[in-house]
Design a protein around this motif. Sequence first.
Motif, PDB file in Angstrom:
ATOM      1  N   GLY A  91       0.793  -1.213   0.000  1.00 57.10           N
ATOM      2  CA  GLY A  91       0.000   0.000   0.000  1.00 57.10           C
ATOM      3  C   GLY A  91       0.827   1.265   0.000  1.00 57.10           C
ATOM      4  O   GLY A  91       2.056   1.224   0.133  1.00 57.10           O
ATOM      5  N   VAL A  92       0.118   2.361  -0.140  1.00 53.79           N
ATOM      6  CA  VAL A  92       0.730   3.685  -0.111  1.00 53.79           C
ATOM      7  C   VAL A  92      -0.209   4.623   0.648  1.00 53.79           C
ATOM      8  O   VAL A  92      -1.427   4.480   0.574  1.00 53.79           O
ATOM      9  N   ILE A  93       0.388   5.537   1.395  1.00 52.19           N
ATOM     10  CA  ILE A  93      -0.362   6.543   2.147  1.00 52.19           C
ATOM     11  C   ILE A  93      -0.402   7.813   1.305  1.00 52.19           C
ATOM     12  O   ILE A  93       0.593   8.188   0.685  1.00 52.19           O
ATOM     13  N   SER A  94      -1.532   8.493   1.307  1.00 49.36           N
ATOM     14  CA  SER A  94      -1.647   9.742   0.553  1.00 49.36           C
ATOM     15  C   SER A  94      -0.685  10.792   1.104  1.00 49.36           C
ATOM     16  O   SER A  94      -0.217  10.696   2.241  1.00 49.36           O
ATOM     17  N   MET A 102      -4.469   0.389  -1.257  1.00 52.49           N
ATOM     18  CA  MET A 102      -3.818  -0.903  -1.084  1.00 52.49           C
ATOM     19  C   MET A 102      -4.302  -1.911  -2.122  1.00 52.49           C
ATOM     20  O   MET A 102      -5.413  -1.799  -2.639  1.00 52.49           O
ATOM     21  N   VAL A 103      -3.468  -2.896  -2.372  1.00 53.91           N
ATOM     22  CA  VAL A 103      -3.862  -4.086  -3.117  1.00 53.91           C
ATOM     23  C   VAL A 103      -3.402  -5.282  -2.310  1.00 53.91           C
ATOM     24  O   VAL A 103      -2.313  -5.269  -1.732  1.00 53.91           O
ATOM     25  N   ASP A 104      -4.280  -6.302  -2.215  1.00 54.60           N
ATOM     26  CA  ASP A 104      -3.755  -7.520  -1.627  1.00 54.60           C
ATOM     27  C   ASP A 104      -3.115  -8.295  -2.774  1.00 54.60           C
ATOM     28  O   ASP A 104      -3.341  -7.991  -3.939  1.00 54.60           O
ATOM     29  N   HIS A 105      -2.306  -9.247  -2.443  1.00 48.99           N
ATOM     30  CA  HIS A 105      -1.544  -9.938  -3.474  1.00 48.99           C
ATOM     31  C   HIS A 105      -2.330 -11.087  -4.094  1.00 48.99           C
ATOM     32  O   HIS A 105      -1.759 -11.957  -4.736  1.00 48.99           O
TER      33      HIS A 105
END
Length: 145
Positions: A91-94, A102-105
């Motif tokens: 994931g990445v925070i704004s 986020m993406v799960d794998h």
Amino acid sequence: MKRFSTVLFLIAIFMFFSSGTILAESSMPDLTGKWKTKNYGHHHEQIGFLSNSEPEGKWVIKEQRGRFFHGERSYTMKAFDNSKVTEGFSGVISRDGKRLYMVDHDEDILIGDILSDGSIELIMINDGDKNHHSKIGLIEIERAK
């Protein structure tokens, strides 16, 4: 003297803006550690509405570098076959430190808000599982104590 004053003024301006950048970066929330699912609900194309007020989901954010992070989550698929699932996510925070992407794998996309109490509300979107059934859900997580 005028030139000296101008140089001092420019240095002061540079220091002011540099400190603002440092403060902005330091206000990025540290999400590393253990989290637990507070509540969970979703609508599945095939099954309909499901909710779980006592979910057993566990989340671990293993590493965070600046705005990027990764970890894994584990949960039991109670609505289907009671199988235990563990899957990684990234994931990445704004930039403002208030939203997550986020993406799960495996198959889900999650978009969320970091709430004022430190918990996180995630909207889970899946346009088709292994059987091509879509779902959308709401997951709230909080730090494990």
